[in-house]
Design an enzyme around this catalytic site. Structure first.
Site, PDB file in Angstrom:
ATOM      1  N   LYS A 127       2.741  30.638  26.419  1.00 17.17           N
ATOM      2  CA  LYS A 127       2.450  31.563  25.313  1.00 17.17           C
ATOM      3  C   LYS A 127       3.623  31.459  24.352  1.00 17.17           C
ATOM      4  O   LYS A 127       4.667  32.066  24.571  1.00 17.17           O
ATOM      5  CB  LYS A 127       2.302  32.983  25.866  1.00 17.17           C
ATOM      6  CG  LYS A 127       1.353  33.879  25.093  1.00 17.17           C
ATOM      7  CD  LYS A 127       1.790  34.191  23.681  1.00 17.17           C
ATOM      8  CE  LYS A 127       2.873  35.243  23.585  1.00 17.17           C
ATOM      9  NZ  LYS A 127       3.443  35.349  22.223  1.00 17.17           N
ATOM     10  N   GLY A 158      13.637  35.766  25.837  1.00 17.88           N
ATOM     11  CA  GLY A 158      13.452  36.722  24.746  1.00 17.88           C
ATOM     12  C   GLY A 158      14.370  37.911  24.929  1.00 17.88           C
ATOM     13  O   GLY A 158      15.443  37.808  25.523  1.00 17.88           O
ATOM     14  N   GLU A 201      15.668  34.451  30.742  1.00 18.61           N
ATOM     15  CA  GLU A 201      16.816  34.007  29.945  1.00 18.61           C
ATOM     16  C   GLU A 201      16.825  34.896  28.716  1.00 18.61           C
ATOM     17  O   GLU A 201      15.943  34.783  27.868  1.00 18.61           O
ATOM     18  CB  GLU A 201      16.669  32.525  29.609  1.00 18.61           C
ATOM     19  CG  GLU A 201      17.969  31.884  29.210  1.00 18.61           C
ATOM     20  CD  GLU A 201      18.140  31.867  27.720  1.00 18.61           C
ATOM     21  OE1 GLU A 201      18.839  32.774  27.205  1.00 18.61           O
ATOM     22  OE2 GLU A 201      17.581  30.980  27.076  1.00 18.61           O
ATOM     23  N   CYS A 251      20.638  32.913  21.473  1.00 15.64           N
ATOM     24  CA  CYS A 251      20.882  33.863  22.557  1.00 15.64           C
ATOM     25  C   CYS A 251      22.346  33.871  22.980  1.00 15.64           C
ATOM     26  O   CYS A 251      22.872  34.904  23.354  1.00 15.64           O
ATOM     27  CB  CYS A 251      19.982  33.544  23.740  1.00 15.64           C
ATOM     28  SG  CYS A 251      20.034  31.817  24.198  1.00 15.64           S
ATOM     29  N   GLU A 280      22.846  43.414  20.389  1.00 17.53           N
ATOM     30  CA  GLU A 280      22.553  42.077  19.883  1.00 17.53           C
ATOM     31  C   GLU A 280      21.873  42.184  18.521  1.00 17.53           C
ATOM     32  O   GLU A 280      20.855  42.844  18.379  1.00 17.53           O
ATOM     33  CB  GLU A 280      21.628  41.347  20.863  1.00 17.53           C
ATOM     34  CG  GLU A 280      21.309  39.938  20.429  1.00 17.53           C
ATOM     35  CD  GLU A 280      20.418  39.198  21.427  1.00 17.53           C
ATOM     36  OE1 GLU A 280      19.340  39.714  21.779  1.00 17.53           O
ATOM     37  OE2 GLU A 280      20.811  38.093  21.840  1.00 17.53           O
TER      38      GLU A 280
END
Ligand code: NAI
Ligand code: MG
Length: 493
Positions: A190, A243, A265, A299, A395
């Site tokens: 996806k 994500g 992750e 990330c 973040e």
């Protein structure tokens, strides 16, 4: 200024779902707009999958695993050969794929050409080569030698759901497809709703390479519908997700009733630590890469820049000058170093954090959008930051970096670890023991010494703490896509 190319820089060849080796519309017939973030214009209408399409994809993937040729009839070496073929096709079509990624994501063509695509090819080849090298063990067990034979087999898990984000669409697909397929699993991917195109093109190339129907399925759609259905489907045995950590919390809870294996992750607020004894010019370049590479949508971005007090002012001045030299603009201009943020939503989120930052600390450069169309943000540096501030803790996922001063090694280590995250860290120093002391102290999955953002398909990557669990890449990724079976044989006559 951003200029729209006179003609489309690349043709979109595929917008449907890939289920059981066929390109199909969604069951509902729905589509969604795919936006060019450099202009805000619609590029294409993409088939919008939901629970009904996920169910068909799971059935196809289950058939390919249980009855199809994939697990029982194809040797691991043949699986590797198919991955090698896919790598060759990706390489042959690299220019087109790089352009598609740039169009969809807004990142510069120089980056998709020289970073994303070569890493995709490397990853596919690394796991292609590993496919026929996965071995079990012979276990020395209790009893007289020769009376019992005990060995292990490493087997695929089954149907794997893979959910990826929009910052490195094709590369994230490669990180997930390659180890899963090398190990003999079947997959349903996806992609992120912001960036569906390049993965679809890679799906076309996979079909050309000869992967059997149902082995690779791609269902575009939204997280709350298609993603959610994949996570909850009883036919799926593993979810691999990249994500936001808050999405991972939801996925973990939703995967619990069916006891799915999960690997995550997630994000970070990675400390990039500059000591006074570093090569300052190199450290400045490392800070540019850590803060602004891929528009800061990384990330493992080094978004907390910890600088030793005695060189703080000198370093900050040089860093500011380098940031102001960065070339922003048309992602298709080969000289562009920084393109557009992926979406209006992400742009708004970054601007919101910049506003918060301006109230808490000092913005010494950037702090505003670039140009008047598309989603561009100037490289932004905050000083006078203390590690407790919101902009130092959360973040942001944009070209925004906070500079936090520190006193000594112990102080640097303590600040570095004062975060919920643990994806990466970097240290800049000429003192080898200091570098390793920090590498040992910091609780993070990757530590870079005098470098930043170096990657290799052979080197495991993943997070501590809220940055996730499990590892991608390297041999660890094979473990994350396999089960261990123990076989006992009674040899007594
Ligand atoms: P997200 O985590 O919501 O989306 C990532 C993927 O998960 C997408 O494919 C999405 O469709 C899917 N998803 C969303 N909700 C889901 C659900 N309930 N069940 C199953 N799948 C679901 O990230 P989003 O909303 O695009 O970005 C939000 C923030 O996350 C960003 O501002 C950034 O801070 C962070 N982020 C971190 C990334 C990383 O690599 N660590 C990548 C992308 C975003
Ligand atoms: Mg989300």
């Amino acid at each position: 200024m951003v200029t729209t190319a006179p003609e489309a820089p690349v043709k979109v060849t595929q917008t449907k779902l890939l289920i059981n080796g066929e390109w199909v519309d969604s069951q509902s017939g729905k589509t969604f707009d795919n936006i060019n973030p450099a202009t805000g214009d619609v590029i294409a209408q993409v088939a919008e999958g939901d629970a009904a399409d996920i169910d068909l994809a799971v059935q196809a993937a289950k058939r390919a695993f249980d009855e199809g040729p994939w697990r029982t009839k194809i040797s691991p070496r043949k699986r590797g050969q198919l991955l090698f073929k896919l790598a060759d096709l990706v390489e042959q079509n690299a220019q087109e794929l790089a352009a598609l990624e740039t169009l969809d994501n807004g990142k510069p063509i120089s980056e998709t050409t020289h970073a994303d695509l070569p890493l995709v090819v490397q990853c596919l080849r690394y796991f292609a080569g590993l496919a026929d090298k996965v071995q079990g063990d012979v276990i020395p067990v209790e009893g007289k030698p020769g009376s019992m034979f005990c060995y292990t087999l490493r087997e695929p898990i089954g149907v794997c759901g893979q959910i990826i984000p929009w910052n490195f669409p094709m590369l994230m697909a490669a990180w997930k497809w390659a180890p899963a397929l090398a190990m003999g699993n079947t997959i349903i991917m996806k992609p992120a709703e912001q960036t569906p195109l390049s993965v679809l093109r890679m799906g076309e190339l996979a079909m050309e390479a000869g992967f059997p129907p149902g082995v690779i399925n791609i269902v575009n759609g939204f997280g709350e519908t298609a993603g959610d259905a994949l996570v909850k489907h009883p036919g799926v045995e593993k979810i691999a997700f990249t994500g936001e950590y808050k999405t991972a919390q939801l996925i973990m809870a939703n995967a619990a009733p069916t006891l799915k294996r999960t690997t995550f992750e997630l994000g970070g607020k990675s400390p990039n630590i500059v000591f006074a004894d570093a090569d300052i010019d190199r450290a400045v370049q490392g800070a540019i890469a850590g803060s602004f590479f891929n528009q800061g949508e990384v990330c493992c971005a080094g978004s907390r820049l910890l600088v030793e007090q005695s060189v703080h002012d000198e370093f900050v001045e040089k860093f500011k000058q380098a940031a102001e030299k960065r070339r922003l603009g048309d992602p298709f201009d080969p000289k562009t170093e920084q393109g557009a943020q992926v979406s209006r939503e992400q742009f708004d989120k970054i601007m919101k954090y910049i506003d918060i930052g301006k109230k808490e600390a000092t913005c010494i450069t950037g702090g505003e959008r670039f140009g008047d169309k598309g989603f561009f943000v100037k490289p932004t540096i905050f000083t006078g930051v203390n590690n407790d501030m919101q902009i130092a803790r959360e973040e942001i996922f944009g070209p925004v970096v906070v500079v936090v001063p520190f006193k000594d090694v112990a102080d640097a280590g303590a600040i570095a670890n004062d975060t919920i995250f643990g994806l990466a860290a970097a240290v800049w120093t000429r003192d080898i023991s200091k570098a390793h002391r920090i590498a040992n102290t910091v609780r993070a999955g990757t530590v870079w010494i005098n470098c930043y953002n170096t990657f290799d398909a052979a080197a495991p990557f993943g997070g501590y703490k809220y940055s996730g669990h499990g590892r991608e890449l390297g041999k660890d990724a094979i473990n994350a896509y396999s089960e261990v079976k123990t076989v006992w044989v009674n040899l007594k006559g």
